[in-house]
Write an enzyme that holds these catalytic residues in place. Structure first.
Site, PDB file in Angstrom:
ATOM      1  CE  LYS A 105      17.991 -59.012  29.908  1.00 47.47           C
ATOM      2  NZ  LYS A 105      18.244 -60.357  30.473  1.00 47.47           N
ATOM      3  CB  SER A 160      21.919 -61.230  29.185  1.00 50.84           C
ATOM      4  OG  SER A 160      20.640 -61.589  29.729  1.00 50.84           O
ATOM      5  CB  SER A 211      20.626 -63.380  32.368  1.00 54.17           C
ATOM      6  OG  SER A 211      21.348 -64.018  31.343  1.00 54.17           O
TER       7      SER A 211
END
Length: 492
Positions: free
Chosen positions: A77, A152, A176
């Protein structure tokens, strides 16, 4: 023997590379080819490090890089600092930023032999539930590209679902990891707060943020968790709790299982297919000899308001540093200091980040601190006490991950409250600091096509090993993890 990457698991690839059935270079090249073929539409990656990945794979094949994850490609990420590439948190505020160091969790994965393919997209600064708040273009769901992948950790979830890497790393502040895992049909694991070092993670809400893996299987998640876990002198919030030697032995007998079914998580806003998925999960566990007990988590309904006070207050404080002087984007439109601060932040942050900074600043402002922030902290404690009481009667809590499947892109962007309610079943675990995992729970046909949904287990603090074994019981019986979106095969 040829290996189809669209049927592969991280554990399987580890074994195949170790036995030289296939080379790491072949596997990495296969994933890079698939990224080139599919990611133009999906937009899971923010940047791909093809040359560096192939060089590291070659080093694995020469025996210069070893470890339990040797040669296996992963995506990371964009929230993690890495000495390679850029670290943007998918925000124009940090566009082009190059970190001088690598986050502890990612460095540990590399020390275990993993090959990082690149950075995956996300909601800006991890603020979002759909992936639509990315500063460099939204990720699309591999099961239906007109729908969101969740957020997210949108890019990491989509990359796993589409087989653009063997494992991916995300972060979970209010859901997330687990929420996008559910909407993309993959496994998402949020460890106990303090299990994995946060050093080198761009901070959103420091008392909630936690790194974790997204994978195809429970065993794959355990392998990545084991490599990332352990104390870190660079992070005072990282616990010195020992990492169990048998953490990755997910097929071990979990013993007598007692599962709690919280009354507050059922009925009302769930789709019929989500309710049915949990009912099927209950039947699977009952067939496996588990005891199912109804429990109460009476402060569940306060989770969303408490989360959006605590998280935004901490975000307001953490993001104050991005002012164009100390850190981040600096406007080119003025030399006046006050205007420079205002213009830099206005140009650098997207609408959702600005909204949350304003919410958090209001909650922390003079005269409102006790009324909102302090009161939210007190209710947060009550939420943790609810779980402590529940765990006297059960080993883990079984519940949905989300109320429904992936929604269409743009369907909730004008209604922040509707968007925030997507996290209604995921915010309480991080508020209580507990580990939780979402595993594929079948398909939801309520919107005219089959879309993945997730089933969630919430465990006791630092008891990930048992939670993983319980999850494996369900996974082994259902094999939902074998379902993949139809994007064509990729053989190496």
């Amino acid at each position: 023997m040829a290996i189809d990457l669209t049927e592969a698991t991280l554990a399987g690839l580890c074994a195949s590379i170790a036995s030289r059935e296939v080379s790491s270079a072949e596997v990495v090249r296969g994933y890079l080819d698939r990224i080139a073929s599919c990611d133009g539409t999906l937009c899971a990656y923010e940047e791909v490090w093809a040359e560096a990945a192939l060089e590291r794979a070659a080093a694995v094949d020469r025996g210069e890089v070893t470890g339990p994850l040797a040669g296996v490609p992963i995506g990371v990420k964009a929230l993690f600092c890495t000495a390679s590439g850029t670290t943007t948190a998918s925000s124009k505020m940090l566009e082009g930023y190059r970190s001088p160091f690598t986050a502890t969790s990612i460095a540990r994965l590399e020390a275990a032999g993993a090959v990082v393919l690149g950075k995956t997209r996300m909601d800006e600064f991890a603020m979002g539930s759909s992936g639509e708040n990315c500063g460099f273009g939204a990720t699309r769901n591999p099961w239906d590209t007109d729908r969101v992948p969740g957020g997210s950790s949108s890019g990491s979830a989509a990359a796993i679902a589409a087989d653009l890497c063997a494992g991916a790393i995300g972060t979970d502040t209010g859901g997330s990891i687990r929420q996008p895992a559910a909407l993309c049909g993959v496994v998402g694991l949020k460890p106990t707060y303090g299990r994995i070092s946060r050093w080198g993670m761009v901070a959103f809400a420091s008392s909630l943020d936690q790194a974790g893996p997204l994978t195809h299987t429970v065993e794959d998640a355990a392998l990545l968790l084991a490599a990332m876990s352990g104390g870190d002198p660079l992070d005072s919030t990282c616990a010195d709790e020992p990492v169990p030697d048998d953490l990755t032995d997910v097929d071990a007998d979990p013993g007598k299982i007692r599962l709690g079914l919280p009354r507050q998580y059922f009925g009302g806003g769930n789709t019929a297919d989500v309710e049915a998925a949990v009912e099927r999960a209950k039947a699977v566990f009952a067939d496996a000899g588990a005891e199912l007990v109804e429990i109460d988590l009476p402060h569940t309904d306060y989770g969303i308001p408490v989360y959006y006070i605590v998280a935004t207050a901490e975000a307001s404080s953490n993001l104050a540093r991005y002012d164009g002087i100390h850190y981040g984007h600096r406007t080119a439109t003025t030399d006046d200091l006050v205007e420079l601060y205002a213009a830099s932040r206005s140009e650098g942050f997207g609408p959702e980040v600005k909204r949350r900074i304003m919410l958090g600043t209001y909650a922390l402002s003079s005269g409102y601190y006790d009324a909102y922030y302090n009161r939210a902290l007190k209710v947060r404690r009550l939420i943790r006490q609810d779980f402590d009481a529940a765990f006297e009667r059960c080993d883990a809590v079984l519940c949905p991950t989300t109320p429904g499947p992936a929604f269409r892109i743009g369907a909730k962007t004008d209604d922040p409250l509707a968007m925030y309610l997507n996290d209604i079943y995921t915010v309480n675990a991080p508020l209580a600091g507990l580990p939780a995992i979402s595993v594929p729970g079948g398909m939801d046909d309520s919107e005219g096509r089959a879309l993945p949904i997730g089933v969630q287990l919430i465990g006791r603090p630092f008891d990930e090993a048992r939670m993983l074994r319980i999850a494996r019981v369900y996974e082994r019986a259902t094999e939902h993890y074998r379902s993949r979106p139809d994007l064509g095969s990729a053989t190496v």
